[in-house]
Design an enzyme around this catalytic site. Structure first.
Site, PDB file in Angstrom:
ATOM      1  N   LYS A 196      -3.406  -3.383  16.156  1.00  0.00           N
ATOM      2  CA  LYS A 196      -3.903  -2.353  15.230  1.00  0.00           C
ATOM      3  C   LYS A 196      -4.967  -1.488  15.923  1.00  0.00           C
ATOM      4  CE  LYS A 196      -3.089  -1.921  11.319  1.00  0.00           C
ATOM      5  NZ  LYS A 196      -2.022  -1.168  10.591  1.00  0.00           N
ATOM      6  N   LEU A 217       0.831  -1.210   0.000  1.00  0.00           N
ATOM      7  CA  LEU A 217       0.000   0.000   0.000  1.00  0.00           C
ATOM      8  C   LEU A 217       0.866   1.261   0.000  1.00  0.00           C
ATOM      9  CD1 LEU A 217      -2.661   1.590   0.313  1.00  0.00           C
ATOM     10  CD2 LEU A 217      -2.464   1.233   2.794  1.00  0.00           C
TER      11      LEU A 217
HETATM   12  P1  NAD Z   1       3.349  -4.487   3.602  1.00  0.00           P
HETATM   13  O1  NAD Z   1       3.977  -5.531   4.460  1.00  0.00           O
HETATM   14  O2  NAD Z   1       3.433  -4.676   2.123  1.00  0.00           O
HETATM   15  O3  NAD Z   1       3.951  -3.057   3.957  1.00  0.00           O
HETATM   16  C1  NAD Z   1       4.292  -2.686   5.260  1.00  0.00           C
HETATM   17  C2  NAD Z   1       5.638  -1.991   5.225  1.00  0.00           C
HETATM   18  O4  NAD Z   1       5.963  -1.619   6.576  1.00  0.00           O
HETATM   19  C3  NAD Z   1       6.782  -2.865   4.720  1.00  0.00           C
HETATM   20  O5  NAD Z   1       7.507  -2.221   3.694  1.00  0.00           O
HETATM   21  C4  NAD Z   1       7.656  -3.076   5.947  1.00  0.00           C
HETATM   22  O6  NAD Z   1       9.046  -3.189   5.656  1.00  0.00           O
HETATM   23  C5  NAD Z   1       7.353  -1.827   6.754  1.00  0.00           C
HETATM   24  N1  NAD Z   1       7.631  -2.014   8.170  1.00  0.00           N
HETATM   25  C6  NAD Z   1       7.314  -3.073   8.948  1.00  0.00           C
HETATM   26  N2  NAD Z   1       7.782  -2.892  10.190  1.00  0.00           N
HETATM   27  C7  NAD Z   1       8.399  -1.682  10.212  1.00  0.00           C
HETATM   28  C8  NAD Z   1       9.076  -0.952  11.210  1.00  0.00           C
HETATM   29  N3  NAD Z   1       9.251  -1.436  12.453  1.00  0.00           N
HETATM   30  N4  NAD Z   1       9.573   0.256  10.894  1.00  0.00           N
HETATM   31  C9  NAD Z   1       9.440   0.757   9.637  1.00  0.00           C
HETATM   32  N5  NAD Z   1       8.820   0.098   8.650  1.00  0.00           N
HETATM   33  C10 NAD Z   1       8.311  -1.113   8.927  1.00  0.00           C
HETATM   34  O7  NAD Z   1       1.823  -4.379   4.080  1.00  0.00           O
HETATM   35  P2  NAD Z   1       0.577  -3.712   3.324  1.00  0.00           P
HETATM   36  O8  NAD Z   1      -0.302  -4.814   2.863  1.00  0.00           O
HETATM   37  O9  NAD Z   1       1.035  -2.670   2.381  1.00  0.00           O
HETATM   38  O10 NAD Z   1      -0.167  -3.019   4.548  1.00  0.00           O
HETATM   39  C11 NAD Z   1      -0.015  -1.629   4.792  1.00  0.00           C
HETATM   40  C12 NAD Z   1      -0.881  -1.228   5.955  1.00  0.00           C
HETATM   41  O11 NAD Z   1      -2.238  -1.515   5.661  1.00  0.00           O
HETATM   42  C13 NAD Z   1      -0.564  -1.966   7.257  1.00  0.00           C
HETATM   43  O12 NAD Z   1      -0.635  -1.047   8.326  1.00  0.00           O
HETATM   44  C14 NAD Z   1      -1.668  -2.988   7.377  1.00  0.00           C
HETATM   45  O13 NAD Z   1      -1.954  -3.270   8.733  1.00  0.00           O
HETATM   46  C15 NAD Z   1      -2.821  -2.258   6.700  1.00  0.00           C
HETATM   47  N6  NAD Z   1      -3.837  -3.125   6.114  1.00  0.00           N
HETATM   48  C16 NAD Z   1      -3.504  -3.953   5.085  1.00  0.00           C
HETATM   49  C17 NAD Z   1      -4.491  -4.748   4.494  1.00  0.00           C
HETATM   50  C18 NAD Z   1      -4.178  -5.667   3.319  1.00  0.00           C
HETATM   51  O14 NAD Z   1      -5.086  -6.378   2.858  1.00  0.00           O
HETATM   52  N7  NAD Z   1      -2.953  -5.676   2.805  1.00  0.00           N
HETATM   53  C19 NAD Z   1      -5.798  -4.700   4.984  1.00  0.00           C
HETATM   54  C20 NAD Z   1      -6.095  -3.829   6.040  1.00  0.00           C
HETATM   55  C21 NAD Z   1      -5.104  -3.036   6.591  1.00  0.00           C
END
Ligand code: NAD
Length: 242
Positions: free
Chosen positions: A144, A17
């Site tokens: 979360k 995202l």
């Molecule tokens: P993703 O894993 O692709 O991206 C998350 C990013 O956060 C990664 O690049 C990771 O390296 C970084 N990260 C993790 N821990 C970290 C830290 N301690 N410090 C700095 N960076 C850190 O996940 P995504 O699917 O893009 O999700 C993005 C957000 O959306 C998240 O907060 C997730 O909870 C939320 N979300 C995702 C979904 C989904 O279906 N993918 C649904 C609802 C909510």
């Protein structure tokens, strides 16, 4: 909305995202940097760091000159590591808030999750007013929910304005979870299993739309005048506090 354009720091901007948020900001000509523990792209300034280290976030805020943080970072759902979820999502998000206030950053958009209100039972036609369950579905959603709570509690304090969005399942280019999960189901030969009577529904959002929602939230976070506030109210049909 002020006439001056924000400078953005996308935390988690190397993720699925987060990357789409970066691309959407670049597409409209905004200035954007990324803060993440991994670097996957090289077209914007990158700050390597962990959000649970407040000084690392502060350093990136100072160097990038950010006026708006879009915080999408989280460990992936489904890990057997409750302590990691708490450290990153709760302590890390608190560190982001602290760093924002300490550096005079006025805007924080946080990516929460629809899972914060899910208790396993059907949720039909609900909106953000629905209370969270007494017991979270799992440690990821518990963390979360707590992170969202502290983000919203920080709104209007120390010069910081905050908003949290709750996407459900996100799909689209760059996804590393959803299609991979479906593929594993097929690989394990689990595709003959059906839960329910084939009428279950689930919300999915295209990642580009989800990224766009983050930009809109950032744009509308601080109405600068009563006129502006009324226009936002008309456009979004939201109830403003008296
Ligand atoms: P993703 O894993 O692709 O991206 C998350 C990013 O956060 C990664 O690049 C990771 O390296 C970084 N990260 C993790 N821990 C970290 C830290 N301690 N410090 C700095 N960076 C850190 O996940 P995504 O699917 O893009 O999700 C993005 C957000 O959306 C998240 O907060 C997730 O909870 C939320 N979300 C995702 C979904 C989904 O279906 N993918 C649904 C609802 C909510």
């Amino acid at each position: 909305m002020s006439g001056k354009r924000d400078i953005y720091l996308v935390i988690g901007g190397s993720g699925f995202l987060g990357r789409h948020v970066v691309e959407a900001l670049l597409a409209r000509g905004d200035s954007v940097s990324v803060f993440d523990i991994v670097q996957r792209h090289h077209d914007v300034p990158f700050y390597s760091g962990d959000i649970s280290e407040e000084e690392q976030v502060s350093d990136a805020l100072r160097k990038s000159g950010a006026t708006c943080i879009i915080h999408t970072a989280s460990p992936l759902h489904g890990l057997d590591d409750p302590a990691l979820y708490w450290k990153v999502n709760v302590d890390g998000t608190q560190a982001v808030i602290n760093a924002a206030v300490a550096n005079g950053v006025p805007k924080l958009v946080y990516t929460s999750s629809a899972g914060v209100v899910f208790d396993g039972s059907d949720l039909i036609d609900v909106d953000e007013r629905i209370p969270g369950p007494e017991k979270a579905m799992d440690p990821y959603n518990e963390s979360k929910a707590k992170a969202e709570e502290i983000v919203l509690a920080a709104n209007g304090k120390g010069g910081l304005y905050t908003v949290a969005l709750r996407p459900a399942g996100i799909f689209g280019p760059g996804d590393r979870q959803m299609i991979a999960g479906l593929f594993q189901v097929w690989q394990r030969g689990q595709s003959h299993i059906q839960l329910g009577d084939n009428t279950n529904l689930f919300d999915w959002t295209y990642v580009g739309n989800c990224a766009y929602a983050h930009l809109l939230a950032a744009d509308r976070l601080i109405p600068t005048s009563e006129k502006d506030a009324l226009r936002v109210k008309d456009e979004l049909d939201i109830a403003l506090p008296p």
